[in-house]
Design an enzyme around this catalytic site. Structure first.
Site, mmCIF file in Angstrom:
data_model
loop_
_atom_site.group_PDB
_atom_site.id
_atom_site.type_symbol
_atom_site.label_atom_id
_atom_site.label_comp_id
_atom_site.label_asym_id
_atom_site.label_seq_id
_atom_site.Cartn_x
_atom_site.Cartn_y
_atom_site.Cartn_z
ATOM 1 N N ALA A 108 0.854 -1.193 0.000
ATOM 2 C CA ALA A 108 0.000 0.000 0.000
ATOM 3 C C ALA A 108 0.886 1.237 0.000
ATOM 4 C CB ALA A 108 -0.898 0.017 1.229
ATOM 5 N N PHE A 109 0.373 2.330 -0.518
ATOM 6 C CA PHE A 109 1.211 3.537 -0.637
ATOM 7 C C PHE A 109 1.618 4.077 0.728
ATOM 8 C CE2 PHE A 109 0.106 8.015 0.100
ATOM 9 C CZ PHE A 109 -1.138 7.916 0.682
ATOM 10 N N LYS A 110 0.833 3.726 1.755
ATOM 11 C CA LYS A 110 1.167 4.236 3.091
ATOM 12 C C LYS A 110 2.533 3.754 3.568
ATOM 13 C CE LYS A 110 -3.456 5.397 4.460
ATOM 14 N NZ LYS A 110 -4.117 5.114 3.160
ATOM 15 N N ASP A 111 3.039 2.684 2.967
ATOM 16 C CA ASP A 111 4.381 2.196 3.320
ATOM 17 C C ASP A 111 5.450 3.270 3.115
ATOM 18 O OD1 ASP A 111 3.703 -0.441 4.035
ATOM 19 O OD2 ASP A 111 3.791 -1.108 1.953
ATOM 20 N N LEU A 114 5.159 5.314 6.150
ATOM 21 C CA LEU A 114 5.217 4.591 7.431
ATOM 22 C C LEU A 114 6.481 3.760 7.603
ATOM 23 C CD1 LEU A 114 1.463 3.793 8.004
ATOM 24 C CD2 LEU A 114 2.977 4.992 9.581
#
Ligand SMILES: *Cc1c(COP(=O)(O)O)cnc(C)c1O
Length: 494
Positions: A108-111, A114
């Site tokens: 996911a792009f949140k990686d 994060l």
């Protein structure tokens, strides 16, 4: 460089403090005023790579970190963790471009953010006699990306709560198989709002006070933290670098970006890149059926008094886009009084409106549109049939909106279009499969396999391996037990 609230300039914080605090005491978000004095040197882009660019951009915003602190943070965050050596590769889709942000450990792009936030937090903690306990409620994606990002970070623990039976099969397995000595995961008997509300309560509870006495502070990993926002600026500039390298553009040419938007963090990072001097034509805010931002950017009225729709792109099912507050601050040239007033209106009346002058200022940089589930399904099918690309439902919303934008905009006003692609299609295999080939029976893994067989698109390793992973977390708690769960795990793991 120092940070203050979007709602007041009275108290100033160093970047490290702002990262540890996350949110200002008055409810506003941290902003800095003078990051864009010296413009990006575009010609330098040709001789750089993602890691170096990440260092250069973070250095401007996080001025109290040493060169070594930032460089080692970049190394630890990205090296060996992303499936592409480019970190965020840019690939073709017809005449446009997909910026693939989903090659990190949880697809996911949140990686991208994060993986970095824990490195920034642990460096900010150095020399302080403090430990942090991250507490996060998740509807699916954020929880896993946060767990993976924070796993085995020294002096930091993390507890993630998700709604029992409220996440997909794959998301469930991603979280309950999480490894790491400092992680805790629990399902909550309730829905996402119950989880979220209780997490907020925990921050101001007796338990927070008790832990504080023991030197443990509670913090969150959500997308308003500048430690999540700043790393996201990097891939906008890197996309430009990749277009230069491919000789698709020349130095100084403008590029348009179309961004599938929920909390407005991703697209705000694009705006900051533009303020740094990146030649951007328009930032196009793409929404799903929860199209409150489309309405706001068209009329200047932000009205949350409306129905909430559950859609195929759940990470964009949001009615209050927190990071919009930062845009209001910057577009009004730092008018804290105005921002504070608008946010009061939102809280008290559920609605606010801005004047024409401010809306015009915002519309110089932003355009907007939305796509409902039917339009997103059509975009997934078209991407596959016309361009041989398999895309996830969030990316599909942006693709559909980009297509509409191109149709209604004069050619002279358009530029090469970069569509931000925010998740692997395999995280949403059932919907993607059904959009292309029609409904099919099966669990998450069977549909992943079916989609792979038909399309030939490789499955990210971390997702296919989930099947054989051991379940390590099987707690299911009542909402009233969440605080105790945090206390217990903070004491045991820190
Ligand atoms: C979080 C998320 C978004 C929305 O990003 P914001 O920064 O919240 O606007 C879009 N797509 C996916 C897959 C996401 O996980």
């Amino acid at each position: 460089m120092r940070y203050h609230s979007t709602r007041s300039k009275e108290e100033l914080y160093d970047p490290k403090e702002a990262i540890l605090k996350g949110l200002c005491d008055d409810g506003g978000l941290f902003v800095a005023d003078d990051f864009d004095g010296e413009k990006l040197e575009l010609s330098e882009l040709l001789h750089t790579d993602y890691s170096e660019l990440a260092y250069k951009i973070m250095k401007r915003f996080l001025t109290d970190y040493t060169e070594e602190e930032l460089k080692s943070a970049v190394r630890e965050a990205y090296r060996g963790k992303f499936q592409s050596s480019l970190i965020t590769p840019l690939t073709e889709i017809g005449d446009d471009w997909l910026l693939e942000l989903y090659h990190g450990p949880t697809s996911a792009f949140k990686d991208v953010a994060l993986c970095m936030l824990p490195k920034l937090m642990s460096r900010a903690l150095k020399g302080r006699d403090e430990r942090l306990m991250i507490v996060t409620a998740t509807s699916g994606d954020t929880g896993k990306a946060a767990l993976e990002g924070f796993r085995d970070t020294e002096h930091i623990g993390i507890a993630v709560f998700f709604p029992d039976h409220g996440v997909s099969d794959i998301q469930y397995l991603q979280m309950v198989t999480q490894e790491g000595g400092n992680v805790a995961v629990a399902a909550v008997k309730g829905n996402f709002d119950d989880c979220q509300t209780e997490v907020k309560n925990i921050f101001s509870s007796d338990i927070a006070g008790e832990l504080k006495k023991e030197g443990i502070y509670l913090s969150s990993a959500n997308s308003i933290n500048i430690g999540r926002l700043v790393p996201q600026i990097v891939y906008y500039v890197d996309a430009y670098r990749q277009l230069l390298m491919k000789e698709e553009i020349s130095l100084g040419d403008k590029v348009d970006f179309c961004v599938p938007t929920g909390n407005f963090g991703d697209v705000l990072a694009g705006y900051l890149a533009m303020r740094l001097g990146l030649p951007v034509g328009k930032l196009i805010v793409a929404s799903n059926q929860n199209n409150i931002l489309t309405d706001f950017l068209s009329t200047g009225v932000y009205d949350r008094r409306r129905d909430f729709h559950k859609t195929m792109s759940p990470s964009m099912d949001i009615l209050v886009s927190s990071n919009l507050e930062r845009l209001l601050y910057y577009a009004s040239k730092g008018d804290c009084g105005l921002v504070a007033g608008l946010m009061d209106d939102l809280k008290e009346k559920g609605v606010y409106s801005i004047d024409k002058e401010l809306l015009d200022e915002i519309r110089k940089s932003f355009d907007c549109g939305y796509a409902d589930d039917a339009a997103a399904r059509a975009a997934i099918k078209e991407a596959y049939e016309e361009y041989d690309r398999v895309i996830d439902p969030h990316t599909a919303v942006a693709l559909s909106v980009a297509k509409e934008y191109k149709k209604r905009t004069d050619k002279e006003e358009r530029h090469p279009m970069v569509i931000l692609s925010t998740a692997s299609p395999y995280k949403f295999a059932a919907d993607v499969y059904a959009s292309i080939f029609g409904e099919a029976e099966g669990d998450g893994f069977e549909l992943m396999e079916l989609l792979r067989e038909k399309t030939g698109e490789p499955v990210p390793k971390a997702l296919s391996e989930l099947r054989n992973k051991k379940i390590l977390h099987d707690d299911v708690v009542e909402r009233s037990a969440m605080a105790g769960f945090v206390l217990d795990n903070a004491r045991r793991k820190l």
